[in-house]
Structures are given as structure tokens and as C-alpha cells.
Design an enzyme around this catalytic site. Structure first.
Site, mmCIF file in Angstrom:
data_model
loop_
_atom_site.group_PDB
_atom_site.id
_atom_site.type_symbol
_atom_site.label_atom_id
_atom_site.label_comp_id
_atom_site.label_asym_id
_atom_site.label_seq_id
_atom_site.Cartn_x
_atom_site.Cartn_y
_atom_site.Cartn_z
ATOM 1 N N TYR A 118 14.894 87.191 -48.116
ATOM 2 C CA TYR A 118 15.085 88.590 -47.731
ATOM 3 C C TYR A 118 15.443 88.625 -46.249
ATOM 4 O O TYR A 118 14.758 87.999 -45.438
ATOM 5 C CB TYR A 118 13.789 89.381 -47.955
ATOM 6 C CG TYR A 118 13.823 90.783 -47.374
ATOM 7 C CD1 TYR A 118 14.139 91.878 -48.172
ATOM 8 C CD2 TYR A 118 13.548 91.008 -46.023
ATOM 9 C CE1 TYR A 118 14.196 93.157 -47.636
ATOM 10 C CE2 TYR A 118 13.605 92.285 -45.480
ATOM 11 C CZ TYR A 118 13.922 93.351 -46.297
ATOM 12 O OH TYR A 118 13.984 94.615 -45.769
ATOM 13 N N GLU A 206 20.196 95.643 -45.259
ATOM 14 C CA GLU A 206 19.110 95.002 -46.009
ATOM 15 C C GLU A 206 19.748 94.111 -47.056
ATOM 16 O O GLU A 206 20.397 94.603 -47.981
ATOM 17 C CB GLU A 206 18.196 96.042 -46.661
ATOM 18 C CG GLU A 206 16.962 95.402 -47.261
ATOM 19 C CD GLU A 206 16.012 96.428 -47.873
ATOM 20 O OE1 GLU A 206 16.480 97.295 -48.655
ATOM 21 O OE2 GLU A 206 14.806 96.356 -47.587
#
Ligand code: GDP
Ligand code: MN
Length: 397
Positions: A118, A206
């Protein structure tokens, strides 16, 4: 402004960030053509079909599926296009899917160790610095990771005047447990990602997951990209990526007529000229015991057409029980605004069913008050700021 995954990946690629390659399609036939093209370019025989909506968690909602043949590409594209996709990030109603991204399968068949990470880039408002937030726990909800294993989330703060330094990019790759070619690939990825964030005037990147393929390539498999609205004028090509089908219809209507509008939860609609006065008006409504339903700055040219447009936008919100118009006549004359209000009110016939309290202060405010009072309309006029707020409260009782 949010953009679709495929558009976000286009932006990333422009800045040299490695991405999972894909082609967008609006019909099953287009999806098959896209898949054939990708096979030629990348050699992949398998494809992922990904619903393009402005919401995450698509995988969980059945909006991301693997196709192992062209027949499956057509079948899955047919299933997904037109569906009402419900994910943990949409309402129960879901979002209609108008297009899919046909992407190369990067979790190669028989893959031993694909690894998902991530990585996000955003502004830390507390420190006034950009921040790279990253974790070894890719592919999962970052909120869940933050709750259950917060020690697995790292942050790297970047001084915006200096930019990301090489040692910081290496630190990210190191903390993600990489070595060799993957380590190098990750430092390159992070460096390009940060450049893209700054270069695109983004508000949020993101990337979840960032994938390390079994042959140690580092690529963005997903991309949530939010661009800073205030910088869009510098990026007409990004502005063209706007998909109004994904946006709140009221916001779209307000933007079209050039009104500065933000919906809120309360029941007092407000129409004000000037952002500062709008903020003060919201405060006063709150102080008088009410709750603003919106922020709305009509700007410097409050003529009848603009006032009417603003009325219509406020009235689209069923929560609105009263409207407070608070105008300071500095450059604009109050009597012209008053005439605008009266005209708009008459034009809209029965559309306005809630009481309206008007406060006009400044140039020609006395003439303006008389215009409102004499109009015979159900408009109450007030001259003092506090008086106006109290009147709003009185009509809500
Ligand atoms: P999200 O659910 O909206 O966040 O959509 P993502 O783009 O993150 O995709 C969801 C999941 O689909 C990812 O976490 C991956 O596990 C999976 N996925 C994405 N691309 C591929 C691919 O090329 N091959 C395979 N097998 N799975 C993929
Ligand atoms: Mn994702």
C-alpha cells in the site's frame, strides 16, 4: 476532483510511474478488442476486467474479475457494464458502471510470490508537509490495517521545498522488506510517484495495491487519484477527465453557473456574496440555534439570473426549511440585488415553499429594503445581521 482508475493510471504513466497496462472499454466488443491489443503488446493471455466507478472496494463488490479467455472477457464485460455496483464505499443503491478497464493480468499464472503493498501520497495538514504513507499490508482496507496492526503503517514526511530525497525513497523500499531488483524498482517507483503527485497538483494518490511481480517489477495495479480543484486551471487535460455522471448533481449545477456551493447537513439554506461573509453567516445561524444547510457564495454579480440559479440549487436540498439571504452591497448595489430576488421569486412561481429572510446592507440598502417589503411576496427583510438570524430561528419554531 476525482478521476477514474484508468485516468489516474494515465496520469501516473505520464510521470514515469510503472502501471499495470490496460485499455478502457464501454461495450463487450470493445473489451475483446482491448484484450487482443494487450495480448499483442504484453504477451498476456489472461486479463482482469475492472469496473470504472468513483469508489473503492470494487473487488469485494464483484467489480473486478479475471478472464482467462476472450470469451470470458466478453462475458465478464457484459456482466459488469451496466451493473449497479455496490461496494463497501458506495450507498446501498450502488453506482452504475458505464465502462470497464481491461487490464493485463499481472499476477501471472502459477505465480510464486506476488506481493501487494500500500502506498499513498497526501498532505499532512498538521505539519504542512507532503507525506508518503506506506505499508506491507497491500490489497487490504488501509483503515482495517490502521485499526488492527498500526505498526505496519509507515510514514515518510517530505519537505515540499526540497522534495523527496534519494535516501527517503530507499528507506521506503527497505521498510517494505525489498532487496535486489525489487528494491531498486521500488525506489524508482516512489520517486516517480512523488514527482507525479507534485507535478499533477494532486490532493491524494492512493495506490492499493502496488504490486511486486514474480519477476520483481514494481507497478501500480490500482490508482485512486484526487486532483486539487484549485489547480485544475493549470491542467486542462485533467479537467477534461471529469465524469459528471459520478458527481453530485447539485454540485455540478452549481459549478455550471459559477457558484461556489458546498452542501452541509443543516436546514437553513444560505445565499451570501463573498466567502468570508458566507462563513460569518453560517456561524451566526449556528449561534442563533440553527444549522446551515450549505455554504453558497454567489460572488460579486448577484443579478436576477444568478439569484434564481442559487435559489434552485438551495431548493434541491429537501432538508432546507428556510433561506437566509445575506448580501453586503459594496460593489454591487443592494437595490439591484433586491430586484433580482423579487424577480427570481416571481419567476419561480410556486417552487419556493419555504420562508425567506433577506438582509441587505450597504449601498442603497434602504431602497432595497423597501423593494422587498413592498413586493407583496412572502419575503421578510431584516437589516441587522443578528436580527436576520433571529428571524430565521423564529420561522423555524
Ligand atoms: P478495488 O477493489 O476497488 O480496490 O480494486 P483493485 O484494483 O485494487 O482490485 C482488487 C483486487 O483485484 C486487487 O487487490 C487484486 O488482488 C486483484 N487484481 C487486480 N489486478 C489483478 C490481476 O492482474 N490479476 C489478478 N489475478 N488479480 C488482480
Ligand atoms: Mn484497490
Amino acid at each position: 476532483m476525482n478521476v477514474h482508475e484508468y485516468q489516474g493510471k494515465e496520469i501516473l504513466a505520464q510521470f514515469g510511474v510503472g502501471i499495470q497496462r490496460g485499455v478502457v472499454a464501454t461495450t463487450p466488443a470493445e473489451a475483446v478488442t482491448a484484450a487482443k491489443q494487450l495480448t499483442e503488446e504484453t504477451g498476456t493471455g489472461w486479463h482482469v476486467i475492472k469496473a470504472q466507478v468513483h469508489a473503492g472496494g470494487r473487488g469485494k463488490g464483484g467489480g473486478v474479475k479475471l478472464a482467462k479467455s476472450l470469451d470470458e472477457v466478453a462475458q465478464i464485460a457484459d456482466d459488469i457494464i451496466g451493473m449497479q455496483l455496490v461496494t463497501p464505499q458506495t450507498t446501498a443503491e450502488g453506482k452504475k458502471v458505464h465502462q470497464v478497464l481491461v487490464a493485463e493480468d499481472v499476477y501471472y499464472p502459477g505465480d510464486s510470490e506476488p506481493k501487494e503493498f500500500y502506498i499513498s501520497v497526501l498532505l499532512n495538514r498538521a505539519t504542512g508537509r507532503n507525506m508518503i504513507m506506506y505499508s506491507t499490508e497491500g490489497g487490504m482496507d488501509i483503515e482495517t490495517v490502521a485499526e488492527q496492526t498500526p505498526e505496519l503503517i509507515f510514514t515518510e514526511e517530505v519537505d515540499p521545498t526540497v522534495g523527496l530525497l534519494p535516501f527517503q525513497a530507499r528507506k521506503v523500499a527497505f521498510n517494505l522488506g525489498l532487496s535486489g531488483a525489487a528494491f531498486k524498482g521500488m525506489t524508482k517507483f516512489v520517486t516517480a510517484l512523488y514527482k507525479a503527485y507534485v507535478g499533477a497538483d494532486a490532493a491524494l494518490f492512493e495506490i492499493n495495491p502496488v504490486l511486486k511481480t514474480s519477476d520483481d517489477k514494481i507497478i501500480a495495479v490500482d490508482a485512486k487519484v484526487t486532483l486539487d480543484d484549485n489547480a485544475l486551471f493549470r491542467h486542462p487535460d485533467f479537467e477534461a477527465m471529469r465524469d459528471i455522471r459520478e458527481e453530485n448533481p447539485t454540485d455540478v449545477a452549481a459549478r455550471e453557473v459559477g457558484l461556489n456551493y458546498v452542501a452541509l447537513d443543516g436546514n437553513v439554506g444560505c445565499m451570501v456574496n463573498g466567502a468570508g461573509l458566507a462563513m460569518a453567516t453560517m456561524d451566526l445561524i449556528k449561534q442563533a440555534g440553527g444549522d446551515p444547510a450549505n455554504f453558497l457564495d454567489v460572488g460579486g454579480t448577484a443579478d436576477a439570473a444568478r439569484v434564481e440559479a442559487a435559489f434552485r440549487i438551495i431548493l434541491q436540498d429537501p432538508k432546507v426549511k428556510a433561506i437566509l439571504i445575506n448580501i453586503f452591497g459594496g460593489i454591487v448595489r443592494c437595490d439591484r440585488v433586491a430586484q433580482g430576488i423579487v424577480d427570481a421569486y416571481k419567476n419561480m412561481g410556486d417552487a419556493i415553499k419555504v420562508p425567506i429572510i433577506v438582509r441587505l446592507q450597504g449601498t442603497n440598502s434602504d431602497i432595497a429594503k423597501k423593494l422587498i417589503d413592498d413586493s407583496g411576496l412572502e419575503v421578510q427583510s431584516a437589516v441587522l445581521f443578528q436580527e436576520a438570524a433571529d428571524k430565521v430561528q423564529a420561522v423555524l419554531q
